[in-house]
Design an enzyme around this catalytic site. Sequence first.
Site, PDB file in Angstrom:
ATOM      1  N   ARG A   1       0.855  -1.189   0.000  1.00 24.32           N
ATOM      2  CA  ARG A   1       0.000   0.000   0.000  1.00 24.32           C
ATOM      3  C   ARG A   1       0.891   1.240   0.000  1.00 24.32           C
ATOM      4  O   ARG A   1       1.964   1.230   0.592  1.00 24.32           O
ATOM      5  CB  ARG A   1      -0.867  -0.043   1.263  1.00 24.32           C
ATOM      6  CG  ARG A   1      -1.942   0.965   1.359  1.00 24.32           C
ATOM      7  CD  ARG A   1      -2.845   0.681   2.559  1.00 24.32           C
ATOM      8  NE  ARG A   1      -3.703  -0.475   2.266  1.00 24.32           N
ATOM      9  CZ  ARG A   1      -3.983  -1.433   3.141  1.00 24.32           C
ATOM     10  NH1 ARG A   1      -3.486  -1.396   4.358  1.00 24.32           N
ATOM     11  NH2 ARG A   1      -4.772  -2.438   2.794  1.00 24.32           N
TER      12      ARG A   1
ATOM     13  N   ASN B   1      -0.290  -1.159  13.176  1.00 24.82           N
ATOM     14  CA  ASN B   1       0.236  -2.181  12.273  1.00 24.82           C
ATOM     15  C   ASN B   1       1.455  -2.830  12.904  1.00 24.82           C
ATOM     16  O   ASN B   1       2.397  -2.128  13.265  1.00 24.82           O
ATOM     17  CB  ASN B   1       0.687  -1.544  10.950  1.00 24.82           C
ATOM     18  CG  ASN B   1      -0.439  -0.898  10.199  1.00 24.82           C
ATOM     19  OD1 ASN B   1      -1.345  -1.570   9.742  1.00 24.82           O
ATOM     20  ND2 ASN B   1      -0.385   0.419  10.066  1.00 24.82           N
TER      21      ASN B   1
ATOM     22  N   ASP C   1       4.916  -4.680   6.331  1.00 23.01           N
ATOM     23  CA  ASP C   1       3.682  -4.974   7.056  1.00 23.01           C
ATOM     24  C   ASP C   1       3.635  -6.477   7.357  1.00 23.01           C
ATOM     25  O   ASP C   1       3.742  -7.290   6.444  1.00 23.01           O
ATOM     26  CB  ASP C   1       2.481  -4.568   6.199  1.00 23.01           C
ATOM     27  CG  ASP C   1       1.166  -4.838   6.882  1.00 23.01           C
ATOM     28  OD1 ASP C   1       0.576  -3.870   7.366  1.00 23.01           O
ATOM     29  OD2 ASP C   1       0.737  -6.014   6.936  1.00 23.01           O
TER      30      ASP C   1
ATOM     31  N   ASP D   1       1.001  -8.109   8.749  1.00 27.19           N
ATOM     32  CA  ASP D   1      -0.373  -8.605   8.778  1.00 27.19           C
ATOM     33  C   ASP D   1      -1.147  -8.322  10.065  1.00 27.19           C
ATOM     34  O   ASP D   1      -2.290  -7.896  10.005  1.00 27.19           O
ATOM     35  CB  ASP D   1      -0.447 -10.114   8.491  1.00 27.19           C
ATOM     36  CG  ASP D   1       0.412 -10.524   7.311  1.00 27.19           C
ATOM     37  OD1 ASP D   1       0.276  -9.906   6.246  1.00 27.19           O
ATOM     38  OD2 ASP D   1       1.236 -11.439   7.467  1.00 27.19           O
TER      39      ASP D   1
ATOM     40  N   ASP E   1      -2.741  -6.620  13.204  1.00 21.64           N
ATOM     41  CA  ASP E   1      -3.122  -5.243  13.500  1.00 21.64           C
ATOM     42  C   ASP E   1      -3.851  -5.218  14.834  1.00 21.64           C
ATOM     43  O   ASP E   1      -4.463  -6.213  15.236  1.00 21.64           O
ATOM     44  CB  ASP E   1      -4.070  -4.693  12.423  1.00 21.64           C
ATOM     45  CG  ASP E   1      -3.464  -4.755  11.031  1.00 21.64           C
ATOM     46  OD1 ASP E   1      -2.408  -4.135  10.822  1.00 21.64           O
ATOM     47  OD2 ASP E   1      -4.041  -5.432  10.163  1.00 21.64           O
TER      48      ASP E   1
ATOM     49  N   ASP F   1      -6.597  -9.929  12.237  1.00 15.66           N
ATOM     50  CA  ASP F   1      -5.887 -10.561  11.119  1.00 15.66           C
ATOM     51  C   ASP F   1      -4.892 -11.653  11.511  1.00 15.66           C
ATOM     52  O   ASP F   1      -3.902 -11.877  10.816  1.00 15.66           O
ATOM     53  CB  ASP F   1      -5.195  -9.502  10.249  1.00 15.66           C
ATOM     54  CG  ASP F   1      -6.185  -8.506   9.667  1.00 15.66           C
ATOM     55  OD1 ASP F   1      -7.348  -8.899   9.448  1.00 15.66           O
ATOM     56  OD2 ASP F   1      -5.808  -7.351   9.446  1.00 15.66           O
TER      57      ASP F   1
ATOM     58  N   GLU G   1      -4.713 -14.107   8.645  1.00 21.38           N
ATOM     59  CA  GLU G   1      -3.894 -13.595   7.539  1.00 21.38           C
ATOM     60  C   GLU G   1      -2.403 -13.752   7.867  1.00 21.38           C
ATOM     61  O   GLU G   1      -1.603 -14.134   7.016  1.00 21.38           O
ATOM     62  CB  GLU G   1      -4.231 -12.121   7.289  1.00 21.38           C
ATOM     63  CG  GLU G   1      -3.492 -11.514   6.119  1.00 21.38           C
ATOM     64  CD  GLU G   1      -3.815 -10.036   5.932  1.00 21.38           C
ATOM     65  OE1 GLU G   1      -3.049  -9.376   5.216  1.00 21.38           O
ATOM     66  OE2 GLU G   1      -4.807  -9.541   6.502  1.00 21.38           O
TER      67      GLU G   1
END
Length: 176
Positions: free
Chosen positions: A23, A87, A103, A105, A107, A120, A123
């Site tokens: 991102r 994050n 990142d 994953d 959070d 997450d 994830e």
Amino acid sequence: MGFPKEGEKVQIHSYKHNGSIHRMWEETTILKGTQSLVIGANDRTVVTESDGRTWITREPAICYFHANYWFNVIGMLREDGVYYYCNLSSPFAYDPEALKYIDYDLDIKVYPDMTYTLLDEDEYEKHSEIMQYPPVIDTILKRNVAHLTQWIHQRKGPFAPDFVDMWYERYLMYRN
């Protein structure tokens, strides 16, 4: 590694462990920049996702990055209070292109009453396997989740009662 200067406008790039872009935030104004700490702010900035989709942030946000911790914190000013999105990530790096981090994953969403939710985890497990995170990453992230939740309970660092409001006032000086 240098560091961004106060008043400078920078991009923020988030990557995944495998080096792919995750991102990008188009513009963040630096409010404080040192080797170990960067505080920035943005409002209605364009965000580009890895698949090319774009969206615009809805509210002013204060961004907190530290070179010694594996997390960053975004304080979002909303009508009903400050919400935080944390994050779990690598410490930041900075070059002339952008402020960058990886990142990982996980959070933590923190509500105005300082209750929070870890997000997450599924994830993280999936990406840990696919991208082959080394075991040390798991250890580091667990330690930093504990550190972050301790800060939330203690209202320390970016969670201090006036932190976001104080930095938002500073940001307004750059907007006028």
